[in-house]
Design an enzyme around this catalytic site. Structure first.
Site: not given
Ligand code: GUN
Length: 285
Positions: A53, A97, A120
């Protein structure tokens, strides 16, 4: 033999367009978008997702600040950081996350994020917006899947779509987005009886159950579109693999995605798009 839909290629072209849009917007608004990421602990998967990211954000001109905390950080300290980021006008997006360590209440933390910064799309307000068809921020992975289907002009309307998996992050919003595009949708899960009899009826099959190569060729209809959302460790090779047995299913499907290089890059791409949308939204206030 099927056509492989490349998420890597599609994400690249979307990121190129996004970079240009960000450049133009930054001239108008006097600053670039900014994303704050909260990462707790050292889960290998999470560390690698966050790295991806960070790289992608920098490439398109989004500032990204990662707050990396020790596994034993107190919930109140994460809470205070989110409140601080909510009040910081230079921050457009906040991403926590997942997974968080067990001593931190994930729902409580997600509910604290300002919905207008919830890139998200996990906050209950954004979840409700999706289900009520109101304006809000859509979750990145299902949004990425729809973008992949659209990129190949795959008709969704009237099709029988089967989603295998019912998580809040992927399965449930995926089903709703397909329904909103007028597919006839079935959601399957770990308690579904005779799963293969249902998946075999799918014109569009979305695998998001989190089990390595679980969807085998005998579970797939000839000519189906198969989208693999899985990100598992192959027990034999220890390499990243999807929920679909690609080698055999690709002989039957009309279109298919690979892992890696399919849905994963699209999830990141949609996160960048959501951050840009949140940024633009903050100037409309
Ligand atoms: N952990 C696994 N997939 C995701 C996601 O799409 N967003 C976040 N914040 N954590 C994750």
């Amino acid at each position: 033999m099927s056509i492989v839909i490349s998420g890597t290629k599609l994400a690249l072209s979307i990121r190129e367009r996004l970079s240009k849009d960000i450049l133009v917007a930054a001239k108008i608004h006097g600053r670039v978008p900014k994303l704050a990421v909260i990462l707790v602990g050292n889960d290998m998967g999470s560390l690698s997702y966050v790295k991806g990211k960070e790289k992608a954000a920098k490439e398109v001109g989004i500032l990204i600040d990662t707050y990396h905390y020790q596994e034993d950080i107190k919930e109140i300290d994460v809470e205070n950081k989110i409140r601080e980021l909510n009040n910081d006008n230079s921050v457009d997006g906040i991403l926590v996350q997942l997974p968080l360590p067990k001593h931190i209440n994930t729902d409580y933390i997600i509910n604290l994020v300002d919905p207008s910064k919830d890139v998200d799309g996990f906050h209950p307000r954004n979840v409700a917006s999706l289900y009520l068809k109101q304006t809000g921020i859509s979750p990145c992975t299902p949004k990425g899947v729809i973008t992949l289907l659209d990129s190949k002009n795959i008709t969704i309307e009237g099709k029988r779509a089967v989603v295998v998996g019912r998580s809040n992050i992927v399965g449930m919003p995926m089903a709703k987005m397909l329904l909103d595009r007028n597919a006839t949708v079935t959601i399957c899960h770990s308690r579904t009886k005779d799963l293969a009899s249902i998946t075999k009826e799918a014109d569009i099959l979305i695998a998001c159950l989190g089990k390595a190569k679980y969807i085998t060729a005998d579970m797939v209809k000839e000519g189906a579109v198969v989208i693999d959302v899985g990100a598992n460790k192959d027990p034999l090779t220890n390499k990243l693999c999807g929920d679909v047995d690609f080698d055999n299913v690709s002989l039957k499907a009309s279109y298919i995605t690979k892992v890696p290089g399919g849905v994963g890059p699209m999830t990141i791409c949609c996160l960048l798009e959501n951050t840009f949308i949140a940024y633009l939204g903050h100037f409309k206030k």
